[in-house]
Design an enzyme around this catalytic site. Structure first.
Site: not given
Length: 226
Positions: A45, A49, A121
Site C-alpha cells: 500500500e 500510493d 494501491e
C-alpha cells in the site's frame, strides 16, 4: 506459482498478467490474514500510493500544459484520494478476491471504502514490482480512464471551497457536527450538519463521515451562493 481461478479471472479484469503471481497474492492479502507463512499488503500500500501519485501527476501535467500548481494540486488530490481508489477497486470487483480474516469478513470488509482503497494501491505496487513502472503506468491510466481528462477544472473539494468562501468574508471556519448515526457497525450511515457562524446550515447523509461532510458542504455552498 499457480493461483486460483478467482485470481486468474481478476487478472483479466485488471488487464495485467503477472509473471510472478505471488505479487498479486500478497497485494490482495489483508493484514487480518497475516501469518508466518503469508505476507500482508500493508507495505505494498505504501509503495502503491507513491507509484499512483507519480503516474497521476505526470498525466495531469501532460493533459494541461498551462495549468498552474494551484489548479493542478486539487485535481491531483481528487484523483488519488481514497474515494477514487475505492471506486476503481469496485470497477474491477477487487473486493471479491481479497483475502480477509474472519473478523473482517463478518464486518463487511469487502465493501469497506478504506480497505478497498488500500488494496487498490497494493495492486498497483504489485504490478510495479512485477513489470516495472511502465506496466504500472499503463494499468493506472487504463483503470482511471476518462477521470484524468474529466477532472474538474477547479477540483477543490467542497469543504475546502466552503472554508475559503467563509474566510474571504471574515467568518470563522465552518463547523461540522454529527447529528445522527444509524445502521449496523459494519455499514454505518452518518448525518452531518455544517454550520456557518453567520447562521446558514445544511445537513447531508452518507455512508462515511467524510462523504456526508462533503455533501453537506456542497449543499451549503449552493445555498449561500444562490
Amino acid at each position: 506459482m499457480k493461483i486460483s481461478a478467482e485470481l486468474t479471472a481478476f487478472s483479466k479484469r485488471l488487464g495485467y498478467q503477472f509473471a510472478k503471481p505471488e505479487h498479486l497474492l500478497r497485494a490482495v492479502t489483508h493484514a487480518s490474514m497475516m501469518s508466518p507463512h503469508r505476507d500482508d499488503n500493508q507495505r505494498l500500500e505504501f509503495l502503491g500510493d507513491r507509484v499512483l501519485g507519480l503516474v497521476i501527476a505526470d498525466a495531469l501535467l501532460a493533459a494541461d500544459q498551462s495549468a498552474p500548481e494551484g489548479l493542478l494540486a486539487p485535481r491531483y488530490n481528487a484523483l488519488v484520494r481514497r474515494e477514487t481508489c475505492a471506486e476503481v477497486a469496485r470497477q474491477i470487483d477487487l473486493g471479491a478476491v481479497l483475502k480477509l480474516g474472519r473478523s473482517e469478513m463478518k464486518s463487511g470488509g469487502r465493501r469497506k471504502e478504506a480497505l478497498l482503497a488500500d488494496a487498490m494501491e497494493a495492486v498497483i505496487a504489485a504490478i510495479y514490482q512485477d513489470g516495472g513502472f511502465a506496466a504500472a503506468q499503463e494499468a493506472v491510466l487504463r483503470l482511471w480512464g476518462a477521470r484524468v481528462q474529466n477532472v474538474a477544472v477547479d477540483a477543490r473539494d467542497a469543504k475546502t471551497a466552503l472554508q475559503e468562501w467563509a474566510q474571504a468574508r471574515g467568518e470563522t471556519p465552518p463547523q461540522y457536527v454529527e447529528v445522527a448515526r444509524t445502521g449496523p457497525d459494519h455499514a454505518p450511515v452518518f448525518t452531518i450538519e455544517v454550520r456557518l457562524a453567520s447562521g446558514p446550515s445544511e445537513q447531508a447523509t452518507a455512508g462515511s463521515k467524510r462523504n456526508a461532510e462533503q455533501a453537506a458542504a456542497t449543499a451549503l455552498l449552493k445555498k449561500v451562493k444562490s
